[in-house]
Structure formats: C-alpha cells, structure tokens
Scaffold this active site. Structure first.
Site, PDB file in Angstrom:
ATOM      1  N   GLU A 237      42.747  43.117  41.423  1.00 15.34           N
ATOM      2  CA  GLU A 237      43.426  44.175  42.265  1.00 15.34           C
ATOM      3  C   GLU A 237      42.712  45.233  41.836  1.00 15.34           C
ATOM      4  OE1 GLU A 237      47.608  46.474  43.001  1.00 15.34           O
ATOM      5  OE2 GLU A 237      47.528  45.084  41.289  1.00 15.34           O
ATOM      6  N   LYS A 292      47.687  44.750  52.044  1.00 13.26           N
ATOM      7  CA  LYS A 292      49.107  44.494  51.254  1.00 13.26           C
ATOM      8  C   LYS A 292      50.110  44.693  52.146  1.00 13.26           C
ATOM      9  CE  LYS A 292      51.121  45.175  46.601  1.00 13.26           C
ATOM     10  NZ  LYS A 292      51.179  45.869  45.320  1.00 13.26           N
ATOM     11  N   CYS A 344      49.292  41.267  43.763  1.00 16.75           N
ATOM     12  CA  CYS A 344      49.925  41.542  42.654  1.00 16.75           C
ATOM     13  C   CYS A 344      51.798  41.566  43.243  1.00 16.75           C
ATOM     14  CB  CYS A 344      49.762  43.258  42.079  1.00 16.75           C
ATOM     15  SG  CYS A 344      50.626  43.423  40.554  1.00 16.75           S
TER      16      CYS A 344
END
Length: 411
Positions: A237, A292, A344
């Site tokens: 990330e 995301k 994540c």
C-alpha cells in the site's frame, strides 16, 4: 466515568475483569509469539466464555475495558506521525471505555441466556465503522472450526457448564469439534507471485528527501522479480508515496517494466479535487486502477456528520479532506486467474468478500508501518484467515512493516 456506580471500582471486580480479559485475549498474543497450540487456545477460549457469562456486571465492564486495551491499543500509534502523540493515551482510553460499555450492555438483564445472546450480537456491531472485534478469530487455532455458528454453539454449550451439567457440556463440546461448515479448499493459482519484503519506517517514507530512495527500492524489487522470471510482483500500500497518476516519469517507467512482468502496486490517485487510496495494476503497457472501497475510520474518513468531520479535519489534520471511496470492489485478471483488489483495512471487512463470483483469489496490500511494533499485524492476519475460510478464497498479502504471507483457505 460518572455514569458508573461507585461500587463498580472495587478491587475484586477489577481483578475478575482483568483475568477474564486476559483469558479472552491470550490466543491472540500466543499467535503473536508464534505459539499456536490448540490445546492451550481451546482451554483459554472456553474458560473466557465461562467467565463472561458468570461474572457480575462491574467485573464484566472491566473485562470489556481491558479487552479494548489488549486488542486495540495499537490504533493510537498512527497519531505519532501527525504530531498528535499527546492523543495516544486518550485514544487507548476511548477504546477501553467503548468496549467496557459494550460488554456491560450484554448484562442489562440478569439472565444467562440473554447475556449469551447479547454477547454473540457484539460480533456484529462495528462502532463507528471499526470492525476488528470478531470473537470468532479465537477459534482459528483451537479444536473448532471458525465461524459464527460455532461461536454461538459454544456460548450455548457454556450455559450447561454454568448450570453444573458437566457431562452434557462435555458431550456437546466434543460434538461441536466435529462440525464442518466452511467451504471446500480452493487451489492456489499457478502464477509465480513475488511478495518482496518491505520494512520502511513511516517517518522515513513520509520525508520528501527520501522519495528518490523509496522509488529506487521499489524498482529494485521489480527488477529482482523480473530476473527471477516471476509472473507478478506485488508492492505494498502506497509503496510509491506520491500521486502516481500525476508523475508521468515514474508511471512511464512502470509501464515499460510491465511488458516483462505484471506490477501491482499501491499509490495515491488524484483527480478533480478528490484523493483516493488506490492499487495500480500495470501489465502489457496498460494501467488498471482499483480504488479502495472501505476506508479506515478516522484515518481516511471521519464517520460523523459533515460539520463535525470538517471541524476534526481542520483541528487535527490541517484541513485535509477525507479520501473518496469506490462504490464496489475491483476484480482483475492476470493470465487465467481472477483477483479481487484489497487495500489494508478493507481486506478485513466482510463487505469486500460479497459477490465474489468466479474470483477465488485476493491480492491485499498493506502498510503496517503505521502501527508496528504491536499486535496489529497478528490481529490483521487472524481476520484475513477468518474470511479466507468463510468465503473459500486464497489471499496474497504484501505488507510494509511486517511479514508477507499467502493464506490458503481452510488452512
């Protein structure tokens, strides 16, 4: 804590709560130290359920209070990088108080059946969008399969122990250990996937004078994977700590490399005044973007009304805007294998695992340098194992700040 009665702060109550929290948290810490022993984990798990269903209300509050600390103290560590270190004890206390109150709520009625139901319900509650309290992860390295049905059955069985029906309790526990519910295993892809080791500290990564060095590290990892004749190289990330879509020179270099290997890397994306935490899938000279979907509460998005959100951002984040999230997860294909993107926090969110269809593999990228050293990487891995088992998917996890790994479902 003006809303708690004075008699709650009895030494005996606090100690009972502390012991219950220790029993409930020990399996996580044993995993942190590499001690995944089924017998010990099972004993601690069942013992913690017994105490949770039997201790008095004040002790139950303190059990939740200490669970909030043992499980989530690390959340506060990210404030080190915003010059907000003074908030660390306040954030830890906020988690402790929140889970103390949640545990206390399970005993609103003095009835063991209702307490068991309410405690089971806690596994569905995500305070302000924070969804890392999943008691079923404690089943992962026990003699039981890992899912909510088994969790409910174990809580129900514990009631028989409380009522001193030990033989019946023992029979039910043994029977539960043979229950199989999770889907069958999915074979790993034949692709050669490179997951390079990354241990770049967050303050080093954020320092602009180190940008060239970080970029060089990334290209060195890509070149190493090419030399090794891997099919895919995955970087963490925000491996490139910049707005990659605005940096033509870096992006062009990646496009050239992508004729030799598929590159999956994290970086920020900027367009029309909006910032997105994104994955760049670069192959054959083309870029596919995967933004995301599930944002980190208070880290990437403030889950409060806009007037309060703006105030918090102005006071604590120098007026920075929340990130913009995508509407749905992104799936992509590398050769003959479909992958779902995960960045994540969202990899530990059930929302990401819905409507998978033919996609049975996930590439997750994380930056755990925000929180290490702590149990955060351990807790994250346990949650990934939970969802891998539940949904029958394999997870390739590339991380900065802790170890990489591949999770093969039902293992």
């Amino acid at each position: 804590m003006f809303f708690l009665k004075r008699e709650y702060f009895n030494k005996t109550y606090i100690i009972k709560g502390l012991i219950t929290a220790l029993l409930f948290s020990t399996p996580i810490y044993l995993t942190y130290f590499g001690l995944e022993i089924k017998v010990i984990n099972t004993i601690f798990l069942l013992s913690s359920f017994y105490f949770i269903l039997t201790i008095n209300r004040p002790s139950l509050f303190f059990a939740g209070f200490f669970v909030g600390i043992y499980w989530f103290y690390w959340v506060s560590f990210s404030f080190r990088y915003y010059d907000l270190t003074f908030l660390i004890p306040l954030v830890i206390f906020a988690f402790a108080l929140a889970y103390g109150l949640l545990f206390l709520l399970t005993s609103l009625k003095d009835n063991i059946y209702i307490r068991a139901i309410f405690f089971f319900a806690l596994s569905f509650i995500d305070p302000l969008g924070f969804n890392w309290f999943k008691p079923e992860i404690l089943l992962l390295d026990s003699f039981f399969e890992t899912n909510k049905i088994i969790l409910a059955l174990l809580l129900f069985a514990t009631i028989f122990l409380v009522k001193k029906r030990v033989f019946l309790y023992s029979i039910i526990i043994i029977a539960i250990s043979f229950v199989t519910i999770n889907p069958s295993s999915t074979p790993l892809s034949d692709l050669k996937v490179s997951l390079p080791k990354y241990f770049i500290k967050q303050d080093y990564k954020w320092d602009k004078k180190n940008l060239a060095s970080v970029i060089d590290i990334n290209f060195a990892q890509i070149n190493s994977a090419i030399k090794n004749k891997d099919d895919v190289v995955v970087l963490p990330e925000t491996a490139f700590p910049l707005l990659l879509n605005t940096q033509d020179f870096v992006l062009q270099s990646l496009l050239e490399k992508s004729h030799l290997i598929t590159i999956v890397t994290g970086a920020l994306y900027y367009e029309n005044g909006e910032y997105k935490n994104s994955t760049y899938i670069i192959k054959n000279g083309n870029v596919k973007l995967a933004h995301k979907v599930v944002l980190v509460p208070f880290g990437e998005s403030i889950p409060l009304p806009s007037i309060i959100t703006n105030f918090i951002n102005d006071i604590f984040y120098n007026g920075a805007k929340d990130y913009t999230k995508a509407k749905k997860p992104t799936d992509y294909k590398i050769k003959d294998t479909f992958f779902r993107n995960a960045i994540c926090y969202e990899a530990t969110s059930e929302e990401l695992y819905k409507n998978l269809g033919d996609t049975k593999n996930i590439i997750a990228i994380s930056n755990n340098a925000w929180f290490t050293p702590s149990i955060e990487p351990t807790l994250q891995k346990l949650l990934l194992r939970l969802y891998s088992n539940k949904y029958g998917v394999n997870i390739y996890h590339e991380v900065n700040g802790s170890e990489n790994y591949i999770i093969k479902n039902n293992q």
